[in-house]
Design a protein around this motif. Structure first.
Motif, mmCIF file in Angstrom:
data_model
loop_
_atom_site.group_PDB
_atom_site.id
_atom_site.type_symbol
_atom_site.label_atom_id
_atom_site.label_comp_id
_atom_site.label_asym_id
_atom_site.label_seq_id
_atom_site.Cartn_x
_atom_site.Cartn_y
_atom_site.Cartn_z
ATOM 1 N N UNK A 38 23.658 86.057 13.113
ATOM 2 C CA UNK A 38 23.112 87.184 12.347
ATOM 3 C C UNK A 38 21.606 87.300 12.567
ATOM 4 N N UNK A 39 20.916 86.162 12.517
ATOM 5 C CA UNK A 39 19.464 86.196 12.703
ATOM 6 C C UNK A 39 19.117 86.650 14.117
ATOM 7 N N UNK A 40 19.846 86.087 15.068
ATOM 8 C CA UNK A 40 19.563 86.422 16.461
ATOM 9 C C UNK A 40 19.883 87.898 16.721
ATOM 10 N N UNK A 41 21.019 88.339 16.203
ATOM 11 C CA UNK A 41 21.423 89.730 16.423
ATOM 12 C C UNK A 41 20.421 90.693 15.782
ATOM 13 N N UNK A 42 19.895 90.305 14.633
ATOM 14 C CA UNK A 42 18.940 91.184 13.952
ATOM 15 C C UNK A 42 17.755 91.474 14.875
ATOM 16 N N UNK A 43 17.281 90.454 15.568
ATOM 17 C CA UNK A 43 16.160 90.672 16.499
ATOM 18 C C UNK A 43 16.568 91.580 17.659
ATOM 19 N N UNK A 44 17.710 91.262 18.265
ATOM 20 C CA UNK A 44 18.138 92.075 19.424
ATOM 21 C C UNK A 44 18.390 93.526 19.016
ATOM 22 N N UNK A 45 19.048 93.695 17.885
ATOM 23 C CA UNK A 45 19.406 95.061 17.495
ATOM 24 C C UNK A 45 18.164 95.860 17.122
ATOM 25 N N UNK A 46 17.218 95.204 16.487
ATOM 26 C CA UNK A 46 15.988 95.917 16.132
ATOM 27 C C UNK A 46 15.247 96.359 17.388
ATOM 28 N N UNK A 47 15.152 95.440 18.359
ATOM 29 C CA UNK A 47 14.458 95.813 19.594
ATOM 30 C C UNK A 47 15.218 96.891 20.347
ATOM 31 N N UNK A 48 16.520 96.747 20.423
ATOM 32 C CA UNK A 48 17.320 97.753 21.149
ATOM 33 C C UNK A 48 17.201 99.115 20.481
ATOM 34 N N UNK A 49 17.204 99.127 19.142
ATOM 35 C CA UNK A 49 17.104 100.413 18.438
ATOM 36 C C UNK A 49 15.731 101.039 18.664
ATOM 37 N N UNK A 50 14.703 100.218 18.640
ATOM 38 C CA UNK A 50 13.351 100.755 18.862
ATOM 39 C C UNK A 50 13.232 101.316 20.274
ATOM 40 N N UNK A 51 13.722 100.569 21.240
ATOM 41 C CA UNK A 51 13.665 101.057 22.627
ATOM 42 C C UNK A 51 14.485 102.327 22.797
ATOM 43 N N UNK A 52 15.666 102.333 22.183
ATOM 44 C CA UNK A 52 16.559 103.479 22.347
ATOM 45 C C UNK A 52 15.940 104.740 21.770
ATOM 46 N N UNK A 53 15.402 104.625 20.565
ATOM 47 C CA UNK A 53 14.849 105.837 19.964
ATOM 48 C C UNK A 53 13.586 106.266 20.699
ATOM 49 N N UNK A 54 12.810 105.319 21.204
ATOM 50 C CA UNK A 54 11.632 105.694 22.006
ATOM 51 C C UNK A 54 12.072 106.397 23.295
ATOM 52 N N UNK A 55 13.167 105.915 23.875
ATOM 53 C CA UNK A 55 13.717 106.538 25.094
ATOM 54 C C UNK A 55 14.143 107.987 24.809
ATOM 55 N N UNK A 56 14.794 108.153 23.678
ATOM 56 C CA UNK A 56 15.220 109.515 23.306
ATOM 57 C C UNK A 56 14.011 110.413 23.067
ATOM 58 N N UNK A 57 13.052 109.872 22.342
ATOM 59 C CA UNK A 57 11.860 110.658 22.007
ATOM 60 C C UNK A 57 11.112 111.051 23.283
ATOM 61 N N UNK A 58 10.990 110.117 24.202
ATOM 62 C CA UNK A 58 10.324 110.426 25.475
ATOM 63 C C UNK A 58 11.094 111.511 26.215
#
Lengths: 569, 569
Positions: A38-58
């Motif tokens: 859970x702890x590890x996934x929280x980090x990965x998912x947060x980073x993936x979500x940030x990258x994904x939304x930045x990708x969409x925004x770009x």
């Protein structure tokens, strides 16, 4: 061998320590053994979500390129991927993830008009996130209870849109439209040729021999239009029928199957019981297309169902692309007759913008699917519920319903794969969010936009520089067009063939130039009637009108330059 | 028809307003037309991530149930899913998402020991998130440049682990091990029977007739062990060979193919050219299993490769489950001989805990895959680079390399589907994070844990209440065991058959009781040699020892109660 594993363990002991036991354990493996997922996934998912939304925004910025590299050669020259012996840090993995996005196609530009899919709807991304988290295999319901229920609900909902009895219908998600079409073909083979199961195509052929057919007349034949998807050819090849078993029915000018010709070909094949002609064979299966790949044509299902009814043929509909018109009150008439068809492939990952893959293979009489199953004792357990059902004295319809429940305990047994991803969740959440009406409005918006683009090409400011391809009376979402010579060059073009050749060259030039500019991704395709290549763009309901307008102008401009240069040369 | 769409558009106009044009547009559709996908996705992804990590955390609590409902019947009685006509609010969709999680199996408990997969590694979840965001189709590289490169890197890396020449090898992800096995079978059919492409199985049979074989001797036969996965049967059925074309080779007591018997059966079939016996046919394909489904046995690839070499047969390895032992220096000897095999199915979604699906079909000579392709003008475009390569005067190895690059422009053409998800990214990121060594250590840890459980069953405090099933000398990750009668009941059990029947009943009782208690999910399976059913648990490298210890005790205790009750009855 670690000492701790040699002594018989008489009491609970601490978990094995990877680092102590394995000299080749890496730091990553050690950390992995300790940390909560859970702890590890929280980090990965947060980073993936940030990258994904930045990708969409770009991507949503006005000038964002649709792809970073014009060609694979450019990509290969600039990006190299390597797989290490020793593990990398999380930060290094994050950098790899970012690089994946940076060097990929960006569908959120809205200018990726190349394929029949485009940017996925955000609610679909949530569905994908849950599928990943659950990691549940849809082959048996005990492993994927809710995903199986969601699949069942979608199958029933889609069956109702087809006008089928949802208590008798059944179906499942497949890893794509080709796979759905193939499952329909396999199921029809099982149904029409009971010897297919044990004896294969040779067994089916022996049965045809026994019925008085000889030579090539004793081979199963399937019929599909010349404009249908190539997956029918591949299915025939992969199922052991061979490409020669596919009879291509000619189309009319709008790309629809010529139904009179279908019937003539069926009769010609069937009546030649001695197999004298190359066309001989035993018809058993017709594929009709609802939304063809190039022109977006819809075959006349009612007329084809009449033919199939007269000759006892399985009627499958490849609605991978066009099937979702069933959601639209305004356009569902394009599939009138679906109520009488035997099976349907429909891909919500195309027109409805569910994430890839989301494809359903649907069967009007679900019990046909039992022919595909094997008794696999270690996987598909008969439950005591099943046994009860078998010994019951229920009415026929209640028995059908019980049989359906039993079948749905092991959805994997209905197809030829084993493990299955719960792809139905994507349609389930989309349907929840937008409702049947909202999905219908989405379909309607696509039709409207395509009509507008078509009008722009034909009558807009660049009409004299553009040729609109042939299209169905009721235009679907593809618009095919290409540059044409300005009127003062017309004298230089003598004859239909030479015109087509030159415009095909212009089309390829437009395609290459657009790829190099990286602002739009469109595809090109040869149109029927030996017209040569046309630019094929696929509008999607969210495509911005300003972008489409700019694209049409750009095609005209690049084409004009091409013809000017070829005039000079 | 909306007025705005009737007038030819002469200049950029605002995007179409769905709400104005469509009386059946819902509020959701209207909002959808306005809002940035990035903003909307940010909300969905944040909620999905929060729910997902909470789900994992709940699963990691000591007493978390592995599933909410013991049976599908319970689930159906308590949960009903419906698909609405009108759309729902985002909050309602979030509630649906939460309900999906709440009613599903929770693999993060670590007590889901039922299947060959378990909780996915968090880095895999990040890969899934990127795949969903990119929504790129792996059928052509232009649509999925980076995902195609990642696939290529994984294919090369796995080929190297096999000891294959990575410049000649090729392969691709498939939607599961069954699909990978099927692709190998189809490719081998194309290779051995050039007439298969156009003429199907009948064409192959005609060619065999022409070579002097008659009757049933003129049918292609494939060979696989009695303990191999049922997907080989399904592939034979689905490819039109039929179940009768599958020759089941007996296994030794450890579940490994009897290779002498393989050769005898191959020769018996091949030598009977007139097809007198039921066993006649033309052998062309052998499937060897690396990690069988029930016992976890590894066939002897070297010995089988010798047989295949002598008889000119395609040797495929179903390493869907056991293939990842190639990552382990300690255990890769179990697949010694893989360097000489023609193809391999390997599923990182099982042993390596990549999310479902992640399966590769790998081919030692990648050019074999071109036999599966069709010329599809609208999709697979020959680039000018391809044309250059064809006219070049390159060396043979450089030509092979160019041919490989050309093939990899259109990976979809190598298989029988069309659209493809970029599943390789999951292995790519896993391999990055843990390295070959880390993945090897993961494999090693699984072996060690299984050995420990096996010792616990045989020699632990409940040894007198438990029967350990037959197992390979080098135990893989499955442990098969079942309750046995306490010694003071032994007199009641007369004869092998009756013992097996009673213990099978006890095993089913244990299975049902465990499901009802919802603390552990394990499966049961019949073992070879008519031993009846055994509990089959699949340890995963992260399974906690304390949990395994508790499970073994629980099986013994439930069994003891069963035998006590049956003694009384």
């Amino acid at each position: 061998m670690a000492p701790s594993a040699q002594a018989p363990a008489a009491a609970p002991a601490p978990p094995p320590k990877l680092s102590a036991a394995h000299t080749n354990g890496t730091a990553a493996a050690e950390a992995d053994a300790r940390e909560s997922y859970a702890d590890e996934a929280a980090r990965y998912l947060a980073r993936a979500a940030a990258m994904s939304t930045a990708f969409m925004r770009a991507g949503e910025l006005a000038d964002a390129p649709v792809a970073r590299w014009p060609t694979s050669r450019d990509l290969r020259a600039n990006v190299r991927l390597a797989l290490p012996d020793a593990g990398a840090s999380e930060e290094e993995v994050f950098a790899s993830m970012q690089s994946m996005l940076d060097n990929s196609v960006n569908p959120y530009t809205g200018r990726f008009l190349d394929k029949l899919y485009s940017a996925p709807r955000p609610v679909g991304l949530a569905a994908e996130a849950l599928l990943a988290t659950l990691n549940a295999n849809g082959h048996v319901m005990s492993a994927s209870p809710m995903l199986s229920l969601a699949e069942e609900a979608c199958v029933a909902g889609l069956a109702q849109l087809c006008g089928w009895d949802a208590t008798l219908a059944d179906g499942m998600t497949m890893p794509g439209g080709s796979a759905s079409n193939t499952l329909a073909l396999q199921t029809a083979l099982q149904r029409h040729f009971p010897a297919f199961r044990d004896g294969g195509v040779l067994g089916a052929s022996l049965a045809l021999h026994a019925s008085g057919r000889s030579g090539r007349a004793a081979r199963p034949l399937l019929f599909t239009s010349s404009q249908s998807h190539y997956s029918l050819d591949k299915a025939a090849m992969g199922c052991g029928l061979g490409l020669d078993a596919v009879v291509k029915v000619p189309c009319d000018a709008q790309g629809r199957m010529n139904v009179a010709e279908l019937e003539r070909l069926v009769e010609e094949a069937a009546n030649d019981t001695e197999g004298r002609a190359a066309s001989a064979g035993a018809p058993f299966f017709v594929n009709a297309t609802a939304g063809s790949t190039v022109l977006g044509s819809f075959d006349d299902l009612d007329a084809i169902a009449d033919v199939c009814g007269r000759h006892g043929l399985w009627l499958h509909v490849d609605g991978s692309w066009g099937g979702p018109v069933l959601f639209s009150e305004r356009w569902r008439h394009l599939m009138h007759g679906i109520a009488r068809c035997d099976s349907l492939a429909i891909n919500p990952h195309k027109l409805l913008n569910a994430p890839l893959q989301c494809s359903f293979a649907l069967f009007r009489r679900g019990e046909a699917l039992t022919a595909n199953s094997l008794d696999v004792a270690y996987l598909f357990h008969e439950t005591s519920d099943d046994a009860d059902a078998q010994h019951s004295t229920l009415s026929a319809s209640a028995q059908a319903s019980e049989a359906r429940l039993a079948r749905r305990e092991h959805p994997g047994s209905m197809a030829y794969g084993c493990g299955r991803r719960g792809d139905a969740l994507k349609l389930y959440l989309l349907w929840q969010r937008y409702g049947r009406h909202g999905l219908g409005a989405h379909v309607d918006a696509g039709f409207e936009l395509a009509k507008r683009v078509s009008q722009l090409v034909r009558e807009g400011p660049h009409a004299n520089l553009l040729e609109l391809g042939p299209q169905p009376d009721e235009l679907f979402l593809q618009v095919c067009f290409r540059p044409k010579e300005p009127s003062h060059h017309a004298a230089a073009v003598d004859g239909q063939t030479r015109t087509c050749l030159l415009r095909t060259k212009a089309t390829r030039h437009v395609y290459d130039t657009l790829r190099a500019r990286r602002r739009f991704a469109v595809d090109f395709a040869p149109l029927p009637g030996d017209l040569g290549d046309f630019i094929r763009l696929v509008v999607h309901p969210r495509t911005a009108w300003t972008d489409l307008h700019a694209l049409v102008a750009e095609v005209a401009e690049i084409g004009q330059d091409f013809f000017a240069a070829s005039q000079t040369a």
